[in-house]
Design a protein around this motif. Structure first.
Motif, PDB file in Angstrom:
ATOM      1  N   HIS A  96       2.718  -2.519  -0.685  1.00  0.00           N
ATOM      2  CA  HIS A  96       2.478  -1.183  -0.172  1.00  0.00           C
ATOM      3  C   HIS A  96       1.646  -1.227   1.108  1.00  0.00           C
ATOM      4  N   PRO A  97       1.813  -0.243   2.017  1.00  0.00           N
ATOM      5  CA  PRO A  97       1.156  -0.281   3.332  1.00  0.00           C
ATOM      6  C   PRO A  97      -0.303   0.166   3.275  1.00  0.00           C
ATOM      7  N   ILE A  98      -1.173  -0.732   2.881  1.00  0.00           N
ATOM      8  CA  ILE A  98      -2.598  -0.427   2.762  1.00  0.00           C
ATOM      9  C   ILE A  98      -3.293  -0.549   4.114  1.00  0.00           C
ATOM     10  N   PHE A  99      -2.816  -1.464   4.960  1.00  0.00           N
ATOM     11  CA  PHE A  99      -3.507  -1.785   6.205  1.00  0.00           C
ATOM     12  C   PHE A  99      -2.766  -1.238   7.421  1.00  0.00           C
ATOM     13  N   SER A 100      -3.527  -0.865   8.443  1.00  0.00           N
ATOM     14  CA  SER A 100      -2.955  -0.324   9.673  1.00  0.00           C
ATOM     15  C   SER A 100      -2.346  -1.438  10.524  1.00  0.00           C
ATOM     16  N   LEU A 101      -1.232  -1.111  11.190  1.00  0.00           N
ATOM     17  CA  LEU A 101      -0.590  -2.043  12.107  1.00  0.00           C
ATOM     18  C   LEU A 101      -1.171  -1.939  13.520  1.00  0.00           C
TER      19      LEU A 101
ATOM     20  N   GLY B  47     -12.522   3.356  12.090  1.00  0.00           N
ATOM     21  CA  GLY B  47     -11.068   3.280  12.005  1.00  0.00           C
ATOM     22  C   GLY B  47     -10.613   2.616  10.715  1.00  0.00           C
ATOM     23  N   LEU B  48      -9.311   2.615  10.503  1.00  0.00           N
ATOM     24  CA  LEU B  48      -8.719   1.992   9.313  1.00  0.00           C
ATOM     25  C   LEU B  48      -8.806   0.475   9.377  1.00  0.00           C
ATOM     26  N   ALA B  49      -8.896  -0.141   8.214  1.00  0.00           N
ATOM     27  CA  ALA B  49      -8.792  -1.600   8.146  1.00  0.00           C
ATOM     28  C   ALA B  49      -7.401  -2.018   8.603  1.00  0.00           C
ATOM     29  N   THR B  50      -7.316  -3.089   9.379  1.00  0.00           N
ATOM     30  CA  THR B  50      -6.047  -3.524   9.969  1.00  0.00           C
ATOM     31  C   THR B  50      -5.449  -4.700   9.213  1.00  0.00           C
ATOM     32  N   VAL B  51      -4.203  -5.011   9.575  1.00  0.00           N
ATOM     33  CA  VAL B  51      -3.519  -6.167   8.989  1.00  0.00           C
ATOM     34  C   VAL B  51      -4.317  -7.445   9.241  1.00  0.00           C
ATOM     35  N   HIS B  52      -4.947  -7.551  10.415  1.00  0.00           N
ATOM     36  CA  HIS B  52      -5.746  -8.745  10.698  1.00  0.00           C
ATOM     37  C   HIS B  52      -7.073  -8.741   9.941  1.00  0.00           C
ATOM     38  N   ASP B  53      -7.607  -7.562   9.640  1.00  0.00           N
ATOM     39  CA  ASP B  53      -8.839  -7.486   8.845  1.00  0.00           C
ATOM     40  C   ASP B  53      -8.629  -8.044   7.444  1.00  0.00           C
TER      41      ASP B  53
ATOM     42  N   ARG C 299     -11.395   4.050   2.881  1.00  0.00           N
ATOM     43  CA  ARG C 299     -11.413   4.523   1.494  1.00  0.00           C
ATOM     44  C   ARG C 299      -9.990   4.789   1.015  1.00  0.00           C
ATOM     45  N   ILE C 300      -9.722   4.398  -0.200  1.00  0.00           N
ATOM     46  CA  ILE C 300      -8.370   4.480  -0.757  1.00  0.00           C
ATOM     47  C   ILE C 300      -8.386   5.251  -2.060  1.00  0.00           C
ATOM     48  N   SER C 301      -7.434   6.159  -2.219  1.00  0.00           N
ATOM     49  CA  SER C 301      -7.162   6.821  -3.490  1.00  0.00           C
ATOM     50  C   SER C 301      -5.730   6.481  -3.869  1.00  0.00           C
ATOM     51  N   THR C 302      -5.518   5.974  -5.062  1.00  0.00           N
ATOM     52  CA  THR C 302      -4.177   5.530  -5.438  1.00  0.00           C
ATOM     53  C   THR C 302      -4.025   5.489  -6.949  1.00  0.00           C
ATOM     54  N   ASN C 303      -2.773   5.499  -7.400  1.00  0.00           N
ATOM     55  CA  ASN C 303      -2.501   5.294  -8.822  1.00  0.00           C
ATOM     56  C   ASN C 303      -1.840   3.929  -9.052  1.00  0.00           C
TER      57      ASN C 303
END
Length: 372
Positions: free
Chosen positions: A65-70, A96-102, A161-165
């Motif tokens: 799933h796309p958790i990290f920013s491109l 900012g959002l955590a990135t793919v490299h983060d 911050r993430i909200s998910t099921n």
């Protein structure tokens, strides 16, 4: 959002190492140079052997799933992703959002903890390491820029911050949480460079580690320059795995990549990566093609398939009660068929085979429902 720039003008993100910062004997032309970043540590120092020997691992949920920013620039957009019954909402901090490299920080921590579990050492939610070891193991520069970028990555990881099921470790989390709960510099040099760092992983990530919900990545993952290349490899690793091939529509892949580009622009970026892979074969484990009907095809290059044939299926003895519980979790399914699917899926023995098998059965039924 600069998810992907042409190879000639590509600018790395703050955490991504710059290929131009390395002095090399000759500068190959754009047409002939490898799309991969240089291997900055081809001769491994004896004191980092353990770091290199640890298999590179990532949690399965963030591969799928796309958790990290491109983006290679600060991304302050709130992201909402829905696919079937899965819901993910991702909120950025002021950084900012955590990135793919983060996510390299998470991969490093997960890899070290999984290596410890393999040696039957207890896992801790707090991981302590030397910053130089992380930068070295993830193929990053070890100068001041590298240390500053590592600090910025940890701030974005803690702030996003993430909200998910999405279920990890058999637990469904609905509250908001960070990818890491906190990060602390334990020791710092006089010039401000980190020596020792402590990272406390979120419950969500740690649950996945405890239940071995991880996959091994190719070491060249850290040499992929572009965020989209990394994300495409992640999807291939999760969905193609050891199969000979896997197809996905371009539109669905864009959604699973978390790209905010138009479909036309996304097609152009994927086409450019496909062309580069045709010339250099730089995408690890899988070749990638895009046909005229906008179907993306991942083909296994063979290394994972050969390993699958050479490695015998793991043998484990389950308790009789486990099969009864499995029938409750996956009604209608043949539990011995599910056991075979589970044994083909796992790559290393879990600490608690009964719990791991029941978790597999639960997810199997959640995704497929009753047999047709």
């Amino acid at each position: 959002m600069n998810e992907l720039l042409p190879l000639i003008t590509y600018q790395p993100s703050p955490l991504e190492p710059s290929a131009d910062a390395e002095r090399v004997p000759a500068t190959p032309t754009v047409a002939t140079r490898s799309p991969l970043l240089p291997d900055r540590r081809p001769k491994r120092d004896f004191f980092v052997c353990d770091i290199f020997d640890a298999a590179i691992k990532s949690d399965i949920a963030s591969l799928e799933h796309p958790i990290f920013s491109l983006s290679t620039k600060p991304d302050h957009n709130v992201r909402v992703y829905e696919h079937g019954d899965i819901f993910v909402k991702i909120k950025p901090s002021s950084d900012g959002l955590a990135t793919v490299h983060d996510r390299d920080v998470l991969i490093f921590c997960i890899s070290q903890l999984m290596a410890g579990l393999k040696e039957q050492r207890p896992a801790s939610q707090i991981v302590r390491f030397k910053a130089h070891e992380l930068l070295t193991a993830t193929n990053r520069m070890t100068n001041g820029q590298g240390y500053d970028a590592l600090k910025a990555a940890m701030e974005r990881l803690a702030g996003t911050r993430i909200s998910t099921n999405i279920v990890t470790g058999g637990k469904e989390v609905f509250e908001t949480f960070g990818l890491i709960e906190s990060a602390r510099i334990v020791r710092e040099t006089r010039d401000g460079r980190m020596q020792e760092v402590e990272v406390k992983l979120s419950d969500w990530v740690f649950n996945a580690i405890e239940r071995s919900e991880v996959l091994t990545l190719h070491r060249d993952y850290f040499r992929l320059r572009r965020p989209l290349e990394r994300r495409m490899y992640e999807l291939g690793r999760k969905h193609c795995g050891r199969q000979s091939e896997w197809k996905i529509s371009l539109e669905l892949m864009q959604k699973k990549c978390g790209s905010t580009s138009t479909l036309k622009e996304f097609r152009r970026m994927v086409h450019e990566i496909v062309e580069q892979d045709a010339k250099h074969g730089h995408i690890p484990d899988y070749s990638v093609t895009l046909d005229d009907s906008d179907m993306v095809l991942f083909r296994n290059r063979g290394a994972l398939m050969v390993k699958s044939l050479e490695t015998p299926r793991l043998r484990m003895s389950l308790n009789a009660e486990t099969y009864l519980d499995a029938r409750v979790l996956a009604p209608g399914w043949d539990v011995y068929y599910l056991e075979g699917e589970w044994l083909d899926w796992i790559t290393e023995a879990p600490r608690n085979a009964d719990a791991a098998f029941l978790g597999f059965c639960k997810k199997w039924y959640e995704r497929r429902g009753p047999p047709k």
